[in-house]
Design a protein around this motif. Structure first.
Motif, mmCIF file in Angstrom:
data_model
loop_
_atom_site.group_PDB
_atom_site.id
_atom_site.type_symbol
_atom_site.label_atom_id
_atom_site.label_comp_id
_atom_site.label_asym_id
_atom_site.label_seq_id
_atom_site.Cartn_x
_atom_site.Cartn_y
_atom_site.Cartn_z
ATOM 1 N N PHE A 1 0.825 -1.202 0.000
ATOM 2 C CA PHE A 1 0.000 0.000 0.000
ATOM 3 C C PHE A 1 0.864 1.258 0.000
ATOM 4 O O PHE A 1 0.340 2.369 0.066
ATOM 5 C CB PHE A 1 -0.885 -0.019 1.250
ATOM 6 N N SER A 2 2.185 1.090 -0.068
ATOM 7 C CA SER A 2 3.104 2.220 0.054
ATOM 8 C C SER A 2 3.353 2.874 -1.299
ATOM 9 O O SER A 2 3.059 2.303 -2.349
ATOM 10 C CB SER A 2 4.424 1.751 0.671
ATOM 11 N N ASP A 3 3.916 4.070 -1.258
ATOM 12 C CA ASP A 3 4.054 4.871 -2.473
ATOM 13 C C ASP A 3 4.920 4.182 -3.521
ATOM 14 O O ASP A 3 5.664 3.242 -3.249
ATOM 15 C CB ASP A 3 4.587 6.274 -2.151
ATOM 16 N N THR A 4 4.796 4.666 -4.739
ATOM 17 C CA THR A 4 5.523 4.076 -5.864
ATOM 18 C C THR A 4 5.917 5.190 -6.831
ATOM 19 O O THR A 4 5.706 6.374 -6.546
ATOM 20 C CB THR A 4 4.677 2.995 -6.550
ATOM 21 N N THR A 5 6.508 4.812 -7.960
ATOM 22 C CA THR A 5 6.942 5.803 -8.941
ATOM 23 C C THR A 5 6.597 5.326 -10.343
ATOM 24 O O THR A 5 6.215 4.165 -10.558
ATOM 25 C CB THR A 5 8.467 6.041 -8.884
ATOM 26 N N PHE A 6 6.781 6.210 -11.302
ATOM 27 C CA PHE A 6 6.565 5.877 -12.709
ATOM 28 C C PHE A 6 7.488 4.762 -13.170
ATOM 29 O O PHE A 6 7.203 4.090 -14.156
ATOM 30 C CB PHE A 6 6.786 7.119 -13.576
ATOM 31 N N ALA A 7 8.594 4.533 -12.468
ATOM 32 C CA ALA A 7 9.531 3.467 -12.832
ATOM 33 C C ALA A 7 9.301 2.208 -12.024
ATOM 34 O O ALA A 7 10.045 1.235 -12.163
ATOM 35 C CB ALA A 7 10.968 3.959 -12.635
ATOM 36 N N GLY A 8 8.277 2.193 -11.180
ATOM 37 C CA GLY A 8 8.002 1.034 -10.348
ATOM 38 C C GLY A 8 8.783 1.077 -9.048
ATOM 39 O O GLY A 8 9.494 2.030 -8.739
ATOM 40 N N GLY A 9 8.659 0.014 -8.274
ATOM 41 C CA GLY A 9 9.330 -0.031 -6.992
ATOM 42 C C GLY A 9 8.620 0.808 -5.952
ATOM 43 O O GLY A 9 7.598 1.468 -6.215
ATOM 44 N N HIS A 10 9.163 0.792 -4.743
ATOM 45 C CA HIS A 10 8.568 1.500 -3.612
ATOM 46 C C HIS A 10 9.656 2.327 -2.931
ATOM 47 O O HIS A 10 10.407 1.802 -2.105
ATOM 48 C CB HIS A 10 7.954 0.508 -2.623
ATOM 49 N N PRO A 11 9.760 3.617 -3.264
ATOM 50 C CA PRO A 11 10.855 4.415 -2.701
ATOM 51 C C PRO A 11 10.785 4.563 -1.184
ATOM 52 O O PRO A 11 11.805 4.783 -0.538
ATOM 53 C CB PRO A 11 10.723 5.760 -3.414
#
Length: 493
Positions: A114-124
């Motif tokens: 449920f944590s944030d993500t980015t346009f490149a995927g993954g969870h920063p």
């Protein structure tokens, strides 16, 4: 603004072995070390987003504490005791050593997907474990030595940099593409190593030494995100990488040597072994691009499926209870979703279900919503879910794929259309960007704040929650509170 670079380092640093100078080597390491050592004057909007990311991470962390499978991973591995100089784990009474605290914090943040993500995927936000642990430990050491404590703004600075590093390394290299096969948490390890070292007081050369060891490290495979190996490891893989980054940072602080060409060494270097000789690159100049464009998750599922969930919810009123009359559900998607989450057959556990495009689409059509509870064995036993999955056709839309990989567009599109037994067809429900995307901030931020209150209300009273949010979302207040004060605020009942 921030105290990290103003004075000498902690007492541990004073006992470091002499730094070992490196010959000229891989430029990527130099660029990362130089960026992490810098202290830009971040824009107010960037700092506000960093505060919102930390609020969202805390929401995810405290929600995860309700899952016994997550809680059993927390705390000291070989003892029930806590250290007086340990690092607090938000929402708990635990104070393990910094390395285990980094693991515990990142595990709780990531556990529910449920944590944030980015346009490149993954969870920063996987990096936040190492950041909070390093900042808390370093601040305690500074205060013991009679120096000023680190502030919450130092944490924001580290978050902005970690998000940038992880996101641009992922965008530039696609480590988790099938041709390479590594898990995306390699970006977490690199970013956590760099920013943790900086928080501990490292200079550019020490950061570079730490980074060289991070690249030389064994890297996680992507297998545990895919059937038949999908499992709970994906809930703590980022935590493993983040805590390892802190460990490598502290090793460098104690004088451990570095290496000039961990990337480009012929035959044995990272590029030769993992990249088929292609150079590792950063997608663009390091600034705050990723933090400014972070994607908040408002549905707990794999990023490439979030817009399919929204599209399914749009169609539920049209469907109006005619589940048994469905002949076919066509899902138009991007190549990333086809590769990662297009799954048929038996889904053995939560880890397989929340990474299945068909499963989350089916649940959204049935319920008009999607929650973490929908992945439980009890909910998965609903025969209607597999009934709908069996009627789904997933196809790639080349336009969606191109837009998904174009850094100027960064869409994550899915569209759904339903055909009934009698030939009647639904409208095409198309969603290009999830509600947590920066292009939809006005819609998304109130929902992020609601998520914070809903997820933390069992742990903190309303007054405490409001005070935490006020501190996180006002960078002047963030600069006025020490990290020790903040950790007490989010730890104590």
């Amino acid at each position: 603004m921030g105290k990290n670079n103003q004075i000498g380092q902690s007492s541990d640093r004073m006992m470091d072995a002499p730094a070992l100078a490196l010959p000229m080597g891989d430029k990527v390491l130099d660029d990362i070390a130089q960026y992490v050592c810098s202290r830009p004057s971040w824009a107010p909007d960037t700092l506000h987003t960093a505060g919102l990311c930390l609020a969202d991470a805390l929401a995810c962390a405290l929600a995860s504490l309700s899952d016994p499978a997550c809680k059993r991973l927390l705390g000291p591995l070989f003892s029930d005791s806590n250290s007086a100089m340990g690092v607090p784990v938000p929402g708990t009474a635990l104070r393990p050593d910094p390395i285990k605290a980094a693991f515990d914090i990142s595990t709780t943040i990531r556990w529910l997907d449920f944590s944030d993500t980015t346009f490149a995927g993954g969870h920063p936000s996987d990096n936040i474990g190492a950041i909070l642990a390093a900042a808390s430990y370093a601040s305690q050491q500074r205060v013991k030595a009679g120096h000023t404590a680190l502030t919450l703004l130092d944490v924001f600075d580290a978050m902005i940099k970690a998000y940038e590093l992880q996101g641009l390394l992922a965008a530039g290299n696609c480590f988790d593409h099938p041709e390479i096969g590594l898990d995306h948490v390699i970006g977490v390890k690199i970013a956590s190593t760099a920013v943790a070292a900086n928080l501990l007081g490292a200079d550019r050369e020490v950061i570079r030494r730490a980074l060289s060891n991070a690249w030389l490290d064994g890297q996680a495979l992507n297998a545990y995100r895919h059937t038949p190996n999908a499992g709970t490891r994906k809930g703590w893989a980022g935590a493993d990488a983040s805590s390892r980054g802190l460990w490598l940072a502290q090793m460098a602080m104690r004088g451990e040597m570095g290496y000039p060409t961990p990337l480009s060494a012929p035959t044995w270097g990272f590029e030769a072994v993992h990249m088929n000789g292609r150079p590792v690159k950063l997608e663009k100049h390091l600034e705050s691009f990723v933090m400014d464009r972070v994607i908040f998750k408002l549905y707990p599922c794999q990023r490439n499926a979030t817009t399919a969930v929204e599209s399914a919810i749009k169609l539920r009123p049209w469907l109006d209870g005619r589940i048994d009359s469905i002949a076919r559900i066509t899902v138009h998607t991007q190549d990333e979703a086809m590769r990662r989450i297009d799954k048929t057959g038996h889904l053995a556990n939560r880890a397989a279900r929340d990474h299945c495009l068909q499963y989350v689409t089916a649940v959204a059509l049935l319920n008009g919503s999607l929650s973490s509870e929908d992945y439980s064995d009890q909910h998965a036993a609903d025969p209607r879910i597999d009934h709908l999955r069996e009627r789904m056709l997933v196809i790639e839309n080349p336009d969606y794929t191109r837009a998904h990989h174009n850094l100027a567009i960064r869409s994550c599109a899915n569209a759904i259309e339903i055909e009934l037994d009698n030939g009647e067809k639904s409208p095409l429900a198309e969603t290009h960007y999830p509600i947590g995307d920066p292009s939809r901030r006005a819609e998304g931020v109130p929902l992020v704040l609601d998520k914070f209150h809903t997820s933390t209300c069992l742990h903190w009273p309303a007054k405490r929650r409001s005070l935490i949010l006020e501190t996180l979302l006002d960078h002047e207040k963030a600069d006025a509170i020490s990290i020790d004060q903040f950790m007490s605020m989010v730890t104590e009942k």
